[in-house]
Write a protein that holds these residues in place. Sequence first.
Motif, PDB file in Angstrom:
ATOM      1  N   VAL A 180       9.125   9.152 -83.079  1.00 43.16           N
ATOM      2  CA  VAL A 180       9.272  10.426 -83.790  1.00 43.16           C
ATOM      3  C   VAL A 180      10.068  11.414 -82.954  1.00 43.16           C
ATOM      4  CG1 VAL A 180       7.998  12.450 -84.606  1.00 43.16           C
ATOM      5  CG2 VAL A 180       7.226  10.166 -85.227  1.00 43.16           C
ATOM      6  N   ASP A 181       9.776  11.464 -81.650  1.00 43.88           N
ATOM      7  CA  ASP A 181      10.551  12.350 -80.771  1.00 43.88           C
ATOM      8  C   ASP A 181      12.021  11.948 -80.743  1.00 43.88           C
ATOM      9  OD1 ASP A 181       8.276  13.752 -80.167  1.00 43.88           O
ATOM     10  OD2 ASP A 181       7.865  12.650 -78.303  1.00 43.88           O
ATOM     11  N   LYS A 182      12.270  10.645 -80.755  1.00 42.40           N
ATOM     12  CA  LYS A 182      13.662  10.175 -80.762  1.00 42.40           C
ATOM     13  C   LYS A 182      14.354  10.572 -82.064  1.00 42.40           C
ATOM     14  CE  LYS A 182      17.162   7.954 -79.102  1.00 42.40           C
ATOM     15  NZ  LYS A 182      17.896   8.498 -77.921  1.00 42.40           N
ATOM     16  N   VAL A 183      13.646  10.487 -83.179  1.00 39.56           N
ATOM     17  CA  VAL A 183      14.233  10.895 -84.462  1.00 39.56           C
ATOM     18  C   VAL A 183      14.568  12.384 -84.449  1.00 39.56           C
ATOM     19  CG1 VAL A 183      13.750  11.194 -86.923  1.00 39.56           C
ATOM     20  CG2 VAL A 183      13.164   9.047 -85.789  1.00 39.56           C
ATOM     21  N   HIS A 184      13.694  13.205 -83.892  1.00 35.32           N
ATOM     22  CA  HIS A 184      13.961  14.645 -83.799  1.00 35.32           C
ATOM     23  C   HIS A 184      15.183  14.912 -82.910  1.00 35.32           C
ATOM     24  CE1 HIS A 184       9.480  15.591 -84.810  1.00 35.32           C
ATOM     25  NE2 HIS A 184      10.190  15.261 -85.871  1.00 35.32           N
ATOM     26  N   GLU A 185      15.295  14.145 -81.834  1.00 33.17           N
ATOM     27  CA  GLU A 185      16.458  14.301 -80.959  1.00 33.17           C
ATOM     28  C   GLU A 185      17.744  13.915 -81.684  1.00 33.17           C
ATOM     29  OE1 GLU A 185      18.186  12.137 -76.924  1.00 33.17           O
ATOM     30  OE2 GLU A 185      16.022  12.213 -77.267  1.00 33.17           O
ATOM     31  N   GLU A 186      17.678  12.845 -82.446  1.00 36.43           N
ATOM     32  CA  GLU A 186      18.855  12.420 -83.205  1.00 36.43           C
ATOM     33  C   GLU A 186      19.186  13.431 -84.301  1.00 36.43           C
ATOM     34  OE1 GLU A 186      18.365   7.573 -82.669  1.00 36.43           O
ATOM     35  OE2 GLU A 186      17.585   8.591 -84.449  1.00 36.43           O
ATOM     36  N   ASP A 187      18.179  14.026 -84.927  1.00 42.50           N
ATOM     37  CA  ASP A 187      18.430  15.062 -85.946  1.00 42.50           C
ATOM     38  C   ASP A 187      19.184  16.243 -85.343  1.00 42.50           C
ATOM     39  OD1 ASP A 187      17.285  13.712 -88.030  1.00 42.50           O
ATOM     40  OD2 ASP A 187      15.297  14.593 -87.754  1.00 42.50           O
ATOM     41  N   SER A 188      18.772  16.631 -84.125  1.00 44.47           N
ATOM     42  CA  SER A 188      19.466  17.755 -83.471  1.00 44.47           C
ATOM     43  C   SER A 188      20.921  17.390 -83.178  1.00 44.47           C
ATOM     44  CB  SER A 188      18.737  18.117 -82.170  1.00 44.47           C
ATOM     45  OG  SER A 188      17.410  18.515 -82.426  1.00 44.47           O
ATOM     46  N   SER A 189      21.148  16.166 -82.710  1.00 44.86           N
ATOM     47  CA  SER A 189      22.530  15.741 -82.416  1.00 44.86           C
ATOM     48  C   SER A 189      23.363  15.656 -83.685  1.00 44.86           C
ATOM     49  CB  SER A 189      22.509  14.376 -81.718  1.00 44.86           C
ATOM     50  OG  SER A 189      21.799  14.439 -80.496  1.00 44.86           O
ATOM     51  N   ILE A 190      22.765  15.153 -84.758  1.00 43.14           N
ATOM     52  CA  ILE A 190      23.491  15.051 -86.024  1.00 43.14           C
ATOM     53  C   ILE A 190      23.841  16.432 -86.559  1.00 43.14           C
ATOM     54  CG2 ILE A 190      23.251  14.371 -88.450  1.00 43.14           C
ATOM     55  CD1 ILE A 190      21.626  11.952 -87.456  1.00 43.14           C
ATOM     56  N   ASN A 191      22.899  17.372 -86.449  1.00 37.79           N
ATOM     57  CA  ASN A 191      23.179  18.744 -86.908  1.00 37.79           C
ATOM     58  C   ASN A 191      24.306  19.377 -86.095  1.00 37.79           C
ATOM     59  OD1 ASN A 191      21.176  18.579 -88.866  1.00 37.79           O
ATOM     60  ND2 ASN A 191      19.596  19.412 -87.515  1.00 37.79           N
ATOM     61  N   ALA A 192      24.308  19.124 -84.786  1.00 39.01           N
ATOM     62  CA  ALA A 192      25.361  19.693 -83.943  1.00 39.01           C
ATOM     63  C   ALA A 192      26.721  19.082 -84.297  1.00 39.01           C
ATOM     64  CB  ALA A 192      25.028  19.440 -82.472  1.00 39.01           C
ATOM     65  N   GLN A 246      27.269   6.747 -86.591  1.00 37.76           N
ATOM     66  CA  GLN A 246      26.420   5.833 -85.819  1.00 37.76           C
ATOM     67  C   GLN A 246      25.032   6.429 -85.597  1.00 37.76           C
ATOM     68  OE1 GLN A 246      27.308   2.671 -84.902  1.00 37.76           O
ATOM     69  NE2 GLN A 246      25.122   2.522 -84.416  1.00 37.76           N
ATOM     70  N   LEU A 247      24.994   7.734 -85.335  1.00 40.10           N
ATOM     71  CA  LEU A 247      23.694   8.401 -85.161  1.00 40.10           C
ATOM     72  C   LEU A 247      22.887   8.390 -86.457  1.00 40.10           C
ATOM     73  CD1 LEU A 247      24.473  11.502 -82.907  1.00 40.10           C
ATOM     74  CD2 LEU A 247      22.929   9.598 -82.394  1.00 40.10           C
ATOM     75  N   VAL A 248      23.560   8.575 -87.579  1.00 38.00           N
ATOM     76  CA  VAL A 248      22.872   8.546 -88.867  1.00 38.00           C
ATOM     77  C   VAL A 248      22.294   7.157 -89.132  1.00 38.00           C
ATOM     78  CG1 VAL A 248      23.185   8.725 -91.357  1.00 38.00           C
ATOM     79  CG2 VAL A 248      24.199  10.446 -89.857  1.00 38.00           C
ATOM     80  N   ALA A 249      23.065   6.124 -88.795  1.00 38.61           N
ATOM     81  CA  ALA A 249      22.573   4.756 -88.983  1.00 38.61           C
ATOM     82  C   ALA A 249      21.379   4.477 -88.070  1.00 38.61           C
ATOM     83  CB  ALA A 249      23.699   3.759 -88.721  1.00 38.61           C
ATOM     84  N   ASP A 250      21.484   4.957 -86.818  1.00 42.65           N
ATOM     85  CA  ASP A 250      20.374   4.763 -85.888  1.00 42.65           C
ATOM     86  C   ASP A 250      19.120   5.508 -86.358  1.00 42.65           C
ATOM     87  OD1 ASP A 250      21.978   3.203 -84.337  1.00 42.65           O
ATOM     88  OD2 ASP A 250      22.457   4.786 -82.889  1.00 42.65           O
ATOM     89  N   ARG A 251      19.313   6.706 -86.864  1.00 36.72           N
ATOM     90  CA  ARG A 251      18.166   7.477 -87.346  1.00 36.72           C
ATOM     91  C   ARG A 251      17.505   6.789 -88.528  1.00 36.72           C
ATOM     92  NH1 ARG A 251      19.000  13.297 -89.988  1.00 36.72           N
ATOM     93  NH2 ARG A 251      20.054  11.905 -91.473  1.00 36.72           N
ATOM     94  N   ALA A 252      18.285   6.153 -89.371  1.00 41.56           N
ATOM     95  CA  ALA A 252      17.707   5.430 -90.510  1.00 41.56           C
ATOM     96  C   ALA A 252      16.812   4.289 -90.022  1.00 41.56           C
ATOM     97  CB  ALA A 252      18.815   4.894 -91.410  1.00 41.56           C
ATOM     98  N   LYS A 253      17.276   3.573 -88.973  1.00 42.80           N
ATOM     99  CA  LYS A 253      16.458   2.510 -88.413  1.00 42.80           C
ATOM    100  C   LYS A 253      15.190   3.074 -87.782  1.00 42.80           C
ATOM    101  CE  LYS A 253      20.454  -0.435 -87.362  1.00 42.80           C
ATOM    102  NZ  LYS A 253      21.229  -1.098 -86.275  1.00 42.80           N
ATOM    103  N   GLN A 254      15.334   4.175 -87.042  1.00 42.50           N
ATOM    104  CA  GLN A 254      14.166   4.779 -86.393  1.00 42.50           C
ATOM    105  C   GLN A 254      13.157   5.288 -87.420  1.00 42.50           C
ATOM    106  OE1 GLN A 254      14.226   4.118 -83.453  1.00 42.50           O
ATOM    107  NE2 GLN A 254      16.275   4.282 -82.609  1.00 42.50           N
TER     108      GLN A 254
END
Length: 322
Positions: A180-192, A246-254
Amino acid sequence: MSNNGLHLGDVIDSIRRHKTLIVIITLVASVSGAAFYLAGPKKFEGKTEFILRNPLYGDRNNLYNYDTKFIDYFANEDDIDRLILMSEADIVQSKVIRNLDLAHAYGIDVSNRKGEEQLARKFSKSYNITRTEYKDLVLSYTDIDPERAAKVANECVAVLDSVFSDYYKEMRRGMYYSIVDKVHEEDSSINALTDTLTRLRELYGIVDIISPSRNNLMLSSMKESGKPNYGHGVELIQNIESLKDQLVADRAKQTTLVNQYKTGIRIDQMPMIKVVTMAKVPVSPKGIGGMYTVLACAFLGFFFSTMLMAFTDRYFGKPTGS
Protein backbone atom coordinates in the motif's frame (compact mmCIF):
# COMPACT_ATOMS: atom_id res chain seq x y z
CA MET A 1 23.88 -74.23 49.37
CA SER A 2 21.90 -72.28 51.91
CA ASN A 3 19.65 -69.43 50.88
CA ASN A 4 19.06 -66.71 53.43
CA GLY A 5 16.54 -64.85 51.27
CA LEU A 6 12.92 -64.23 52.10
CA HIS A 7 10.55 -66.93 50.82
CA LEU A 8 6.81 -66.93 50.22
CA GLY A 9 6.42 -69.41 53.04
CA ASP A 10 8.09 -66.98 55.41
CA VAL A 11 5.68 -64.23 54.36
CA ILE A 12 2.62 -66.45 54.87
CA ASP A 13 3.95 -67.58 58.23
CA SER A 14 4.44 -63.95 59.31
CA ILE A 15 0.90 -63.06 58.24
CA ARG A 16 -0.47 -65.88 60.41
CA ARG A 17 1.52 -64.83 63.45
CA HIS A 18 0.85 -61.07 63.11
CA LYS A 19 -2.58 -61.10 61.50
CA THR A 20 -4.10 -58.90 64.19
CA LEU A 21 -1.45 -56.22 63.84
CA ILE A 22 -1.58 -56.40 60.02
CA VAL A 23 -5.37 -56.06 60.02
CA ILE A 24 -5.16 -53.06 62.36
CA ILE A 25 -2.55 -51.35 60.17
CA THR A 26 -4.62 -52.10 57.05
CA LEU A 27 -7.74 -50.61 58.65
CA VAL A 28 -5.83 -47.56 59.84
CA ALA A 29 -4.46 -47.02 56.32
CA SER A 30 -7.97 -47.36 54.86
CA VAL A 31 -9.44 -44.88 57.33
CA SER A 32 -6.54 -42.50 56.69
CA GLY A 33 -7.12 -42.72 52.95
CA ALA A 34 -10.85 -42.04 53.39
CA ALA A 35 -10.14 -39.10 55.71
CA PHE A 36 -7.60 -37.68 53.28
CA TYR A 37 -10.04 -38.01 50.40
CA LEU A 38 -12.90 -36.35 52.31
CA ALA A 39 -10.82 -33.60 53.88
CA GLY A 40 -8.57 -32.86 50.95
CA PRO A 41 -9.59 -30.35 48.26
CA LYS A 42 -11.30 -31.85 45.23
CA LYS A 43 -9.74 -30.92 41.93
CA PHE A 44 -11.76 -30.85 38.73
CA GLU A 45 -10.36 -31.02 35.22
CA GLY A 46 -11.75 -29.05 32.30
CA LYS A 47 -10.68 -30.66 29.05
CA THR A 48 -11.10 -29.55 25.44
CA GLU A 49 -9.94 -31.14 22.20
CA PHE A 50 -9.10 -29.31 18.98
CA ILE A 51 -7.40 -29.65 15.60
CA LEU A 52 -4.86 -27.28 14.06
CA ARG A 53 -5.38 -26.28 10.44
CA ASN A 54 -2.56 -25.91 7.95
CA PRO A 55 -1.42 -22.25 8.02
CA LEU A 56 -0.38 -22.44 4.36
CA TYR A 57 -4.01 -22.38 3.26
CA GLY A 58 -4.23 -18.78 4.38
CA ASP A 59 -1.25 -17.78 2.28
CA ARG A 60 -1.96 -15.49 -0.66
CA ASN A 61 -0.15 -17.80 -3.09
CA ASN A 62 -2.52 -20.63 -2.23
CA LEU A 63 -5.68 -18.53 -1.91
CA TYR A 64 -5.40 -17.48 -5.55
CA ASN A 65 -4.01 -20.76 -6.82
CA TYR A 66 -6.48 -23.34 -8.06
CA ASP A 67 -4.00 -26.22 -7.76
CA THR A 68 -3.79 -26.82 -3.99
CA LYS A 69 -4.24 -30.59 -4.06
CA PHE A 70 -0.74 -31.17 -2.70
CA ILE A 71 -1.38 -29.17 0.48
CA ASP A 72 -2.68 -31.07 3.48
CA TYR A 73 -5.69 -29.60 5.26
CA PHE A 74 -4.19 -30.45 8.64
CA ALA A 75 -1.08 -28.91 10.17
CA ASN A 76 2.14 -30.88 10.18
CA GLU A 77 4.24 -31.84 13.19
CA ASP A 78 6.34 -28.68 13.03
CA ASP A 79 3.25 -26.47 13.19
CA ILE A 80 1.92 -28.46 16.14
CA ASP A 81 5.27 -28.04 17.92
CA ARG A 82 5.10 -24.30 17.37
CA LEU A 83 1.56 -24.19 18.73
CA ILE A 84 2.54 -26.11 21.88
CA LEU A 85 5.54 -23.81 22.34
CA MET A 86 3.35 -20.74 22.01
CA SER A 87 0.69 -22.18 24.36
CA GLU A 88 3.27 -22.42 27.14
CA ALA A 89 4.55 -18.88 26.56
CA ASP A 90 3.65 -15.89 28.69
CA ILE A 91 1.97 -14.15 25.75
CA VAL A 92 -0.87 -16.70 25.97
CA GLN A 93 -1.03 -17.58 29.66
CA SER A 94 -0.82 -14.02 30.94
CA LYS A 95 -3.63 -12.98 28.60
CA VAL A 96 -5.87 -15.78 29.89
CA ILE A 97 -5.08 -14.75 33.46
CA ARG A 98 -6.05 -11.16 32.72
CA ASN A 99 -9.18 -12.03 30.74
CA LEU A 100 -10.62 -14.21 33.52
CA ASP A 101 -9.19 -12.18 36.41
CA LEU A 102 -7.61 -15.27 37.96
CA ALA A 103 -5.56 -13.17 40.37
CA HIS A 104 -8.75 -12.11 42.12
CA ALA A 105 -10.23 -15.62 41.90
CA TYR A 106 -7.18 -17.16 43.60
CA GLY A 107 -6.71 -14.28 46.04
CA ILE A 108 -3.17 -13.51 44.91
CA ASP A 109 -1.79 -9.99 45.06
CA VAL A 110 -0.09 -9.33 41.72
CA SER A 111 0.93 -5.76 42.53
CA ASN A 112 4.48 -7.01 43.02
CA ARG A 113 6.79 -9.33 41.13
CA LYS A 114 6.55 -12.11 43.71
CA GLY A 115 2.77 -12.28 43.38
CA GLU A 116 2.97 -12.38 39.58
CA GLU A 117 5.43 -15.27 39.70
CA GLN A 118 3.25 -17.13 42.21
CA LEU A 119 0.19 -16.79 40.00
CA ALA A 120 2.16 -17.81 36.89
CA ARG A 121 3.47 -20.93 38.65
CA LYS A 122 -0.01 -21.86 39.86
CA PHE A 123 -1.43 -21.47 36.36
CA SER A 124 1.38 -23.46 34.71
CA LYS A 125 1.00 -26.24 37.26
CA SER A 126 -2.72 -26.58 36.52
CA TYR A 127 -2.33 -26.19 32.75
CA ASN A 128 -1.48 -29.01 30.38
CA ILE A 129 -1.53 -29.55 26.61
CA THR A 130 -0.72 -32.79 24.81
CA ARG A 131 -1.00 -34.19 21.31
CA THR A 132 -2.50 -37.54 20.36
CA GLU A 133 -1.53 -40.03 17.70
CA TYR A 134 -4.23 -38.54 15.43
CA LYS A 135 -2.53 -35.09 15.32
CA ASP A 136 -5.19 -33.46 17.44
CA LEU A 137 -4.43 -31.67 20.70
CA VAL A 138 -5.97 -31.98 24.15
CA LEU A 139 -5.83 -28.99 26.48
CA SER A 140 -6.80 -29.38 30.13
CA TYR A 141 -6.93 -27.18 33.20
CA THR A 142 -7.29 -28.37 36.80
CA ASP A 143 -9.03 -26.31 39.47
CA ILE A 144 -10.99 -26.74 42.68
CA ASP A 145 -13.89 -24.93 41.00
CA PRO A 146 -15.34 -27.13 38.21
CA GLU A 147 -16.96 -24.22 36.39
CA ARG A 148 -13.74 -22.23 36.42
CA ALA A 149 -11.77 -25.26 35.19
CA ALA A 150 -13.96 -25.53 32.09
CA LYS A 151 -14.01 -21.78 31.52
CA VAL A 152 -10.22 -21.47 31.69
CA ALA A 153 -9.73 -24.41 29.30
CA ASN A 154 -12.06 -22.87 26.70
CA GLU A 155 -10.51 -19.43 27.14
CA CYS A 156 -7.03 -20.90 26.63
CA VAL A 157 -8.07 -22.31 23.26
CA ALA A 158 -9.68 -19.01 22.22
CA VAL A 159 -6.60 -16.97 23.18
CA LEU A 160 -4.26 -19.52 21.63
CA ASP A 161 -6.20 -19.37 18.37
CA SER A 162 -6.08 -15.58 18.37
CA VAL A 163 -2.34 -15.37 19.14
CA PHE A 164 -1.27 -18.18 16.81
CA SER A 165 -3.43 -16.91 13.92
CA ASP A 166 -2.25 -13.35 14.46
CA TYR A 167 1.35 -14.51 14.07
CA TYR A 168 0.69 -15.34 10.42
CA LYS A 169 -1.77 -12.52 9.82
CA GLU A 170 0.70 -10.01 11.21
CA MET A 171 3.21 -10.98 8.53
CA ARG A 172 0.54 -10.75 5.84
CA ARG A 173 -0.57 -7.37 7.15
CA GLY A 174 3.05 -6.23 6.99
CA MET A 175 3.23 -7.27 3.33
CA TYR A 176 -0.12 -5.62 2.66
CA TYR A 177 0.86 -2.27 4.19
CA SER A 178 4.25 -2.34 2.46
CA ILE A 179 2.55 -2.69 -0.92
CA VAL A 180 0.00 0.00 0.00
CA ASP A 181 2.85 2.38 0.81
CA LYS A 182 4.43 1.56 -2.54
CA VAL A 183 1.15 2.29 -4.33
CA HIS A 184 0.93 5.68 -2.58
CA GLU A 185 4.50 6.43 -3.63
CA GLU A 186 3.71 5.51 -7.21
CA ASP A 187 0.56 7.68 -7.12
CA SER A 188 2.67 10.66 -6.08
CA SER A 189 5.16 10.00 -8.90
CA ILE A 190 2.37 9.59 -11.45
CA ASN A 191 0.74 12.85 -10.33
CA ALA A 192 4.06 14.67 -10.63
CA LEU A 193 4.69 13.28 -14.12
CA THR A 194 1.14 14.16 -15.15
CA ASP A 195 1.66 17.77 -14.09
CA THR A 196 4.96 17.88 -15.99
CA LEU A 197 3.39 16.44 -19.14
CA THR A 198 0.52 18.91 -18.92
CA ARG A 199 2.91 21.86 -18.81
CA LEU A 200 5.03 20.49 -21.67
CA ARG A 201 2.02 19.88 -23.92
CA GLU A 202 0.75 23.40 -23.27
CA LEU A 203 4.25 24.81 -23.82
CA TYR A 204 4.83 23.07 -27.17
CA GLY A 205 1.20 22.74 -28.30
CA ILE A 206 1.33 18.92 -28.53
CA VAL A 207 -1.84 16.99 -27.71
CA ASP A 208 -1.12 13.75 -29.61
CA ILE A 209 -0.44 10.44 -27.89
CA ILE A 210 3.24 9.83 -28.56
CA SER A 211 4.28 7.27 -25.97
CA PRO A 212 6.84 4.62 -27.00
CA SER A 213 5.40 2.23 -24.44
CA ARG A 214 2.10 2.39 -26.33
CA ASN A 215 3.81 1.52 -29.62
CA ASN A 216 3.57 5.16 -30.78
CA LEU A 217 -0.20 4.98 -30.92
CA MET A 218 -1.62 8.15 -32.48
CA LEU A 219 -5.22 9.09 -32.96
CA SER A 220 -4.34 11.48 -35.81
CA SER A 221 -1.33 12.57 -37.79
CA MET A 222 0.93 14.95 -35.95
CA LYS A 223 1.02 18.52 -37.18
CA GLU A 224 3.46 21.24 -36.45
CA SER A 225 2.15 23.52 -33.77
CA GLY A 226 4.23 26.41 -35.00
CA LYS A 227 5.86 26.90 -31.61
CA PRO A 228 9.65 26.96 -31.27
CA ASN A 229 11.61 23.82 -30.35
CA TYR A 230 8.73 21.59 -31.43
CA GLY A 231 10.99 18.57 -32.03
CA HIS A 232 12.64 18.95 -28.64
CA GLY A 233 9.20 19.04 -27.04
CA VAL A 234 8.19 15.80 -28.80
CA GLU A 235 11.26 14.02 -27.44
CA LEU A 236 10.67 15.29 -23.91
CA ILE A 237 7.03 14.22 -23.95
CA GLN A 238 7.92 10.78 -25.30
CA ASN A 239 10.47 10.18 -22.54
CA ILE A 240 8.28 11.37 -19.71
CA GLU A 241 5.17 9.67 -21.09
CA SER A 242 7.09 6.39 -21.27
CA LEU A 243 8.05 6.68 -17.59
CA LYS A 244 4.50 7.52 -16.61
CA ASP A 245 3.01 4.62 -18.56
CA GLN A 246 5.42 2.19 -16.89
CA LEU A 247 4.51 3.55 -13.45
CA VAL A 248 0.81 3.23 -14.25
CA ALA A 249 1.32 -0.39 -15.30
CA ASP A 250 3.31 -1.10 -12.15
CA ARG A 251 0.65 0.51 -9.99
CA ALA A 252 -2.01 -1.68 -11.59
CA LYS A 253 0.00 -4.77 -10.63
CA GLN A 254 0.54 -3.46 -7.10
CA THR A 255 -3.16 -2.72 -6.74
CA THR A 256 -3.93 -6.32 -7.67
CA LEU A 257 -1.46 -7.52 -5.04
CA VAL A 258 -3.01 -5.19 -2.46
CA ASN A 259 -6.42 -6.75 -3.05
CA GLN A 260 -4.94 -10.24 -2.77
CA TYR A 261 -2.95 -9.62 0.42
CA LYS A 262 -5.95 -7.93 1.98
CA THR A 263 -7.82 -11.24 1.89
CA GLY A 264 -7.82 -13.18 5.12
CA ILE A 265 -6.05 -10.68 7.39
CA ARG A 266 -9.06 -9.80 9.53
CA ILE A 267 -9.32 -11.36 12.98
CA ASP A 268 -12.52 -13.24 12.17
CA GLN A 269 -11.17 -14.75 8.93
CA MET A 270 -9.50 -18.15 8.59
CA PRO A 271 -9.05 -19.29 12.20
CA MET A 272 -6.21 -21.72 12.75
CA ILE A 273 -7.95 -23.89 15.35
CA LYS A 274 -11.04 -26.06 14.95
CA VAL A 275 -12.50 -27.10 18.30
CA VAL A 276 -13.72 -30.69 18.26
CA THR A 277 -14.89 -30.92 21.88
CA MET A 278 -15.44 -27.91 24.09
CA ALA A 279 -14.67 -28.17 27.79
CA LYS A 280 -17.79 -28.87 29.84
CA VAL A 281 -18.20 -28.40 33.57
CA PRO A 282 -16.87 -31.67 35.08
CA VAL A 283 -19.19 -33.58 37.41
CA SER A 284 -16.72 -35.80 39.25
CA PRO A 285 -13.34 -34.68 40.60
CA LYS A 286 -10.08 -35.67 39.01
CA GLY A 287 -8.44 -38.79 40.38
CA ILE A 288 -9.29 -42.40 41.13
CA GLY A 289 -12.30 -41.64 43.33
CA GLY A 290 -13.13 -42.28 46.96
CA MET A 291 -13.62 -46.05 46.81
CA TYR A 292 -10.44 -46.68 44.87
CA THR A 293 -8.51 -44.36 47.18
CA VAL A 294 -9.62 -46.40 50.22
CA LEU A 295 -8.79 -49.67 48.47
CA ALA A 296 -5.37 -48.40 47.37
CA CYS A 297 -4.53 -47.22 50.90
CA ALA A 298 -5.73 -50.52 52.34
CA PHE A 299 -3.55 -52.47 49.91
CA LEU A 300 -0.51 -50.33 50.65
CA GLY A 301 -1.07 -50.70 54.41
CA PHE A 302 -1.43 -54.46 54.08
CA PHE A 303 1.60 -54.79 51.80
CA PHE A 304 4.04 -52.71 53.83
CA SER A 305 2.91 -54.13 57.19
CA THR A 306 3.27 -57.67 55.82
CA MET A 307 6.72 -56.98 54.43
CA LEU A 308 7.80 -55.30 57.65
CA MET A 309 6.67 -58.25 59.80
CA ALA A 310 8.23 -60.77 57.43
CA PHE A 311 11.62 -59.02 57.40
CA THR A 312 11.50 -58.59 61.18
CA ASP A 313 10.81 -62.27 61.70
CA ARG A 314 13.44 -63.32 59.20
CA TYR A 315 16.36 -61.18 60.21
CA PHE A 316 15.65 -60.34 63.86
CA GLY A 317 14.28 -63.63 65.07
CA LYS A 318 10.78 -64.94 65.59
CA PRO A 319 8.95 -63.67 68.63
CA THR A 320 7.58 -66.07 71.17
CA GLY A 321 4.04 -65.00 70.65
CA SER A 322 1.82 -62.84 68.57
